[in-house]
Design an enzyme around this catalytic site. Structure first.
Site, short mmCIF file in Angstrom:
data_model
loop_
_atom_site.label_atom_id
_atom_site.label_comp_id
_atom_site.label_asym_id
_atom_site.label_seq_id
_atom_site.Cartn_x
_atom_site.Cartn_y
_atom_site.Cartn_z
N CYS B 86 6.93 -35.37 -55.73
CA CYS B 86 6.57 -34.02 -56.56
C CYS B 86 5.98 -32.94 -55.97
CB CYS B 86 6.25 -34.50 -58.02
SG CYS B 86 7.25 -35.64 -58.93
N HIS B 332 11.71 -30.42 -64.76
CA HIS B 332 11.35 -30.70 -63.39
C HIS B 332 12.39 -30.85 -62.57
CE1 HIS B 332 8.47 -32.23 -60.30
NE2 HIS B 332 8.60 -33.35 -60.60
#
Lengths: 471, 384
Positions: B86, B332
């Site tokens: 991430c 996301h």
């Protein structure tokens, strides 16, 4: 001289009331006859490991030099079960392993082979494990009759608690119950045919044994005898002259069920755990013929009272009132996503990781003493490189450091309980928790470890370890 | 030298695509949308002549670096693909910053993008290649601290719920967010559980999106615009897998602590709560944001729930966090998220954040954490 140096059982916790199978919209309540069924992460191999672990408690595993695995339901047709179980038990590699299958007599067949090997001196300590997970067609009489379970016996010439005196075997070519490679379910001919064949072979084997040993039924303090059902159990033994009221091990129909190749050995374990020194025990099984054995207990039988046997397991039960859930765990109910889909685990990865995945071994850094899992080359704490020694984790206890309940990952029985465990000695491992209710999960809960089926991707069982609350 | 890049590089343009379930957009469409907004913002009308190097961040790119090169027709120059869970977007940005700071390139493009919705998420997760560490449920990984944190500090699902409510509200003010819907604490607590303690509203969804930034050396920034934003620090840190770390205490995420220490050293920050005016923090799950308040040094370990209750991190609070609604409302797309946060901070520091504006913001922090979690990226931007 050869005999039983240790014994144990494994009976899964789930109990399916027979009333749940009957269906018909009736409300299912506890208290009636029930059968033991394996959880979705169990199969013949995992139950065999559990029984063997229980049997080997307190015994130096390095002394086991033979392992015979008996089952009619081991998932692989080619890929030995005994070697898998031996690896899960972390036994040594110079070990005699063999699978016996194809008959409900496989369990006692393995026992006979083990006793003969020990007597002949070709092995010293042979573990005999019988385990079965048979399927009857949904809502059939066989489904109500069958149960899942495993039994383990350690056969040895030393520290013998019950000495094997004699055995007698009868073979019969008969197709009374059968299952081919393509059948998921066992088939059966008419009940009365099955019962008659059972009675006939059993009688021949038992009478042959009595003759061989010059004994009479009254000489036996206990007898553990396979039967297809409760009524034929009583009648067969009665007609052979055994008094059902005294000494005959209850066949546990309605509490356990017919556990296939493991059944006679489970009943034998149930008898052994109550036996006193100086008793003669009869063990008999049936399947394509019959085997009968005579044993005599010695003083050491009292030392085995603390084994996790039949009584221990029968006391630990979790009612399964939802028949659909049972069907789902057996892949008997079509679902949108089949658990067996996918490419499966690479054989090379499985091979490389087998000490971790199958034997559940961790590693201790020799320099700083930190226990780590899985395999590392460089220590997490002191950064020493390649200074590790391999350590067994499977027989330790642990405690829960953290947990979550996963409702997202597919499971036949959601949620999946996922826990972070710290083993005795401080090793951190992430493990699923099984045979547990979310309500009982809390920080610092003590756990032990169980060999289970993690998933079936690729259509094969893929095994690893999980934790279970210590009970 | 810890301050080797401090204030040496400037952001002179930034762009962000619409985030959402962009079924009808190919990766090329989102990359072009974000990059061309950045070009326009920087006053670049001949990007193929001006952009000298490209750093792309994507965790699931179907064509790697060529995805960006082909979409933008940027050939005959370096185009690199960067991946770091991430923290991918922040790490791609970091390489862009280094390449400019060393003087090799004058004008560099950073593009973060991902299209996880193309993979489909309606079935069980990815192929089971092993037997350990299962199930692979990110909500499970990020919930690992919950039981012990709740018990140690007396926190609970209600504290997490307030974070979801805050971010949902902020997202209604961000034109490019995916979700524009106010919710209540009750909505959050009643939602179905994904992996305890996370219910549906505690989890950010996957979405498609892209974001871009254009970097140059500080001395050249004036030729692009009057209000460049300086890069004060960029850090990346890896920490041990919490599932095997012998020293994990289940009360904090080490990657954030490590990356924050690095970033604050680079930036010369010793009192983060006082010195940072606005922060975009990785709210993949509500608990991640809660722990980040503490792990970033905004407040003492264990005190997050008091601040949540008093509104410290709300839009009108002392240190607004996730002013655009965060991962919660943008979703996301892994590679894009870090760059999307930089886009928001860039706009905040230029005073162009409309109704989300944090008055007088001069220092902004962005934070991403991912994997087990093991990898964290932090960027600190500042007005000159």
């Amino acid at each position: 001289m050869a005999g039983i140096a240790s014994f144990a059982a494994y009976i899964p916790r789930w109990r399916l009331p027979l009333a749940a199978i009957a269906g018909g919209g009736r409300e299912v309540r506890e208290g009636g006859p029930e059968k033991a069924v394996a959880y979705f992460d169990e199969d013949s191999a995992t139950m065999a490991v559990a029984a063997a672990v229980n049997c080997l408690a307190g015994f130096d595993r390095a002394r086991v030099d033979g392992l015979l695995f008996a089952s009619t339901t081991y998932p692989y047709k080619e890929k030995q079960g005994a070697s898998l179980i031996a690896k899960a038990l972390d036994l040594r590699r110079d070990l005699w392993t063999a699978d016996l299958g194809g008959s409900l007599r496989a369990g006692t067949g393995a026992l006979r082979a083990a006793l003969d090997a020990v007597r002949a001196g070709s092995a010293a300590n042979v573990l005999v494990v019988a385990s079965d997970c048979r399927l009857g067609a949904p809502r059939s009489a066989l489904e109500r009759n069958f149960a899942d379970g495993a039994a383990a016996l350690l056969v040895s010439g030393e520290d013998v608690a019950a000495e094997a005196q004699a055995s007698h075997a009868i073979s019969d070519e008969v197709i009374d119950l059968w299952r081919t490679d393509d059948d998921p379910f066992v088939h059966s001919w008419e009940d009365r045919f099955v019962v008659e064949r059972y009675q006939e072979s059993l009688a021949q084997a038992v009478r042959g044994l009595l003759e061989k040993t010059g004994s009479r039924p009254a000489d036996f303090a206990r007898c553990a005898v396979y039967a297809p059902d409760a009524r034929s159990h009583k009648r067969a033994l009665g007609s052979l002259g055994f008094d059902p009221a005294s000494g005959v091990q209850d066949a546990l129909f309605g509490r356990l069920g017919n556990a296939g190749a493991a059944f006679s050995l489970l009943l034998f374990a149930a008898a052994l755990e109550e036996a006193s020194p100086g008793e003669r025990l009869l063990l008999a099984s049936y399947g394509d013929g019959a085997d009968a054995f005579a044993f005599e207990t010695g003083e050491r039988i009292l030392k085995l009272r603390d084994k996790r046997g039949v009584k221990w397991h029968l006391a630990r039960r979790k009612p399964l009132l939802d028949y659909d859930k049972y069907l789902r765990t057996r892949n008997l109910q079509a679902t949108e996503f089949d658990r067996r889909e996918g490419g499966g685990v690479s054989a090379t990865v499985h091979f490389r990781d087998r000490d971790e995945d199958v034997s559940f071994r961790g590693h201790r850094c020799r320099r700083c003493g930190t226990l780590q899992f899985p395999y590392q080359r460089v220590c997490y704490r002191c950064f020493a490189k390649d200074e590790f020694e391999s350590v067994r984790l499977s027989d330790r206890t642990g405690k829960v450091m953290s947990y979550t309940f996963d409702y997202f990952a597919g499971s036949p029985d959601p949620p999946l309980i996922v826990s972070m465990i710290e083993t005795e000695g401080g090793c951190r491992v992430q493990l699923q928790m099984t045979d547990a209710d979310p309500k009982e999960v809390k920080l610092d809960l003590p756990v032990e470890f169980a060999f289970r089926k993690i998933h079936e991707a690729g259509g094969t069982p893929n095994y690893f370890w999980k934790c279970t609350p210590v009970r | 030298m810890k301050d080797a890049i401090r204030d040496k590089v400037a952001i002179v343009g930034a762009g962000c695509s619409q985030f959402g379930e962009n079924w009808d957009k190919a990766p090329e469409d989102m990359i072009v949308e974000a990059a061309y907004e950045a070009y326009e913002d920087a006053g670049i009308d001949d990007p193929q002549a001006r952009i000298e190097a490209v750093f792309c961040g994507a965790l699931y790119p179907s064509r790697g670096s060529a995805e960006v090169a082909e979409s933008l027709k940027l050939f005959d120059r370096p185009v690199s693909l960067v991946q770091n869970y991430c923290a991918t977007g922040t790490d791609a940005f970091r390489y862009g910053v280094f390449s400019v700071a060393c003087g090799l390139y004058d004008t560099v493009l950073v593009v973060g993008f991902d299209k996880p919705k193309d993979r489909g998420v309606s079935g069980p997760s990815a192929a089971q290649t092993g037997v350990r560490g299962l199930p692979m449920t990110p909500a499970g990984w990020f919930s690992l601290c919950a039981a012990r944190y709740f018990e140690t500090f007396g926190a609970g699902r209600e504290d997490l719920a307030r974070i979801a409510v805050k971010n949902h509200h902020n997202g209604t003010l961000a034109p490019k967010s995916m979700l524009k819907r106010e919710i209540t604490v009750d909505d959050v607590l009643k939602a179905r559980i994904i992996s305890w303690p996370f219910g549906l509203y505690d989890c950010a969804a996957q979405s498609d999106g892209a974001a871009a930034a254009i970097l140059t050396r500080r001395e050249l920034a004036g030729s692009f615009r009057d209000d460049p934003v300086l890069v004060r620090a960029v850090s990346i840190a890896l920490a041990p897998n919490p599932q095997s770390d012998p020293d994990f205490d289940f009360l904090r995420w080490k990657p954030t602590i490590y990356a924050a220490r690095q970033a604050y050293e680079q930036a010369g920050i010793s009192k983060p709560f006082e010195e940072i005016d606005v922060a975009q923090v990785h709210d993949c799950f509500t608990l991640t944001e809660l722990l980040s308040y503490e792990d970033l040094g905004f407040c003492e370990k264990g005190s997050a729930k008091e601040h949540i209750a008093s509104g410290t991190f709300e839009l009108k609070g002392e240190l607004p966090v996730n002013t655009d609604g965060g991962l919660k409302t943008f979703g996301h797309p892994t590679g894009a998220t870090g760059v999307r946060m930089i886009y928001e901070n860039y706009k905040q520091l230029q005073g162009k954040a409309d109704q989300r504006q944090v008055e007088g913001a001069t220092v902004a922090l962005s934070h991403n954490i991912g994997g087990a979690p093991q990898a964290c990226g932090i960027a600190i931007l500042a007005t000159p």
